[in-house]
Scaffold this active site. Structure first.
Site, PDB file in Angstrom:
ATOM      1  N   HIS A  70       6.291   5.580   6.202  1.00 23.48           N
ATOM      2  CA  HIS A  70       5.433   5.662   4.845  1.00 23.48           C
ATOM      3  C   HIS A  70       3.871   5.856   4.754  1.00 23.48           C
ATOM      4  CE1 HIS A  70       4.958   2.881   1.756  1.00 23.48           C
ATOM      5  NE2 HIS A  70       6.136   2.386   1.956  1.00 23.48           N
ATOM      6  N   GLU A  81      10.551  -1.399   6.924  1.00 25.35           N
ATOM      7  CA  GLU A  81       9.873  -1.156   4.923  1.00 25.35           C
ATOM      8  C   GLU A  81       9.822  -2.734   5.426  1.00 25.35           C
ATOM      9  OE1 GLU A  81       9.358  -0.573   2.530  1.00 25.35           O
ATOM     10  OE2 GLU A  81       8.834   1.452   2.239  1.00 25.35           O
ATOM     11  N   ASP A 128       1.422   5.807   2.179  1.00 25.45           N
ATOM     12  CA  ASP A 128       1.111   5.743   1.135  1.00 25.45           C
ATOM     13  C   ASP A 128       1.423   4.852   0.378  1.00 25.45           C
ATOM     14  OD1 ASP A 128       4.189   6.722   0.705  1.00 25.45           O
ATOM     15  OD2 ASP A 128       3.584   7.422  -1.229  1.00 25.45           O
ATOM     16  N   ASP A 145       3.430  -3.145   3.320  1.00 27.50           N
ATOM     17  CA  ASP A 145       4.009  -2.513   2.722  1.00 27.50           C
ATOM     18  C   ASP A 145       3.400  -0.736   3.127  1.00 27.50           C
ATOM     19  OD1 ASP A 145       6.513  -0.337   1.845  1.00 27.50           O
ATOM     20  OD2 ASP A 145       6.360  -1.642  -0.131  1.00 27.50           O
ATOM     21  N   GLU A 189       6.235   8.188  -1.066  1.00 26.97           N
ATOM     22  CA  GLU A 189       7.428   6.895  -1.265  1.00 26.97           C
ATOM     23  C   GLU A 189       7.238   6.164  -2.881  1.00 26.97           C
ATOM     24  OE1 GLU A 189       9.715   3.621  -0.192  1.00 26.97           O
ATOM     25  OE2 GLU A 189       8.097   4.009  -0.816  1.00 26.97           O
ATOM     26  N   GLU A 190       5.454   5.776  -2.744  1.00 32.41           N
ATOM     27  CA  GLU A 190       5.886   4.601  -3.730  1.00 32.41           C
ATOM     28  C   GLU A 190       5.224   5.385  -4.904  1.00 32.41           C
ATOM     29  OE1 GLU A 190       5.475   1.781  -3.451  1.00 32.41           O
ATOM     30  OE2 GLU A 190       4.877   1.264  -0.850  1.00 32.41           O
TER      31      GLU A 190
HETATM   32 ZN   LIG Z   1       7.525   0.417   1.265  1.00 35.22          ZN
END
Ligand SMILES: [Zn+2]
Length: 218
Positions: free
Chosen positions: A74, A171, A76, A107, A142-143
């Protein structure tokens, strides 16, 4: 051989995109450009669901054969909060004392940058074509609520007949060194055989006291 791509510069370019969920922030457009230039067929799709913001996603693939290795992730990030509280601005991607600073550096824009650089290096070393297929399945959701992201991307891919043999998800989870932690993931499983090699020895002192004639290693 000179690497084809620099993961640090890719990570910095990505961090400079303010992609706080649900904003795309230029991160997926940037990835699309890099991957298209390397020969990937890139698809951009926006998923919607009532009560949640629309979110942009990306799927890119090069090659038609198997095995098919997919990198998932991801772009975001969570909101940076108070900018003044940051020693290095959250979207400046500054490097200080050998460390890259910015929202999403760990992340997981750093991880995506490594995956992209590795894929580009592999392609450069193999005449621009993978032995099987390589793809990137990247969401911008995702977040936050994670409604218009990976699950919908996987359904979209399945409807197109995409089949994945392997998936790598960069991740962050390791604490001190690469590989120091294996997580029970939410999105899959790992089955392996652990072989431990050691010398046959007895370490139970109490046991030895109870059995004075017992020798180590017998
Ligand atoms: Zn993540």
């Amino acid at each position: 051989m000179k690497p084809a791509a620099d993961p640090v510069s890719i990570a910095r370019d990505l961090i400079r995109c303010p992609s706080v969920t649900p904003a795309e922030g230029g991160a997926l457009a940037y990835l699309a450009g890099v991957l298209e230039q390397a020969g990937f067929a890139v698809h951009r799709m926006t998923f919607s669901e009532g009560g949640t913001p629309d979110v942009e996603n990306l799927y890119a693939r090069i090659g038609n054969a198997s095995p098919h290795l997919m990198f998932a992730g991801h772009t975001d990030v969570v909101p940076p909060g108070d900018d003044a509280a940051w020693k290095h601005p959250p979207f400046a991607a500054e490097i200080a004392d050998g460390m890259l600073y910015g929202r999403g550096a760990a992340d997981m824009k750093g991880g995506i940058a490594c995956a992209v650089a590795a894929a580009l290096d592999h392609l450069a070393a193999n005449g621009g074509k993978p032995k099987g297929s390589i793809s990137f399945l990247i969401t911008g959701d995702e977040e936050s609520v994670a409604i218009n992201g990976t699950i919908k991307l996987l359904h979209w891919a399945a409807e197109r007949g995409e089949r994945f043999d392997h998936c790598i998800l960069s991740e962050p989870s390791n604490v001190d060194t690469l590989g120091d932690m294996i997580k029970i993931g939410r999105r899959g499983s790992l089955t392996g055989t652990l072989v431990v090699t050691s010398k046959h020895a007895l370490v139970a002192h109490a046991h030895r006291r109870r059995n004075p004639g017992h020798r180590n290693g017998s």
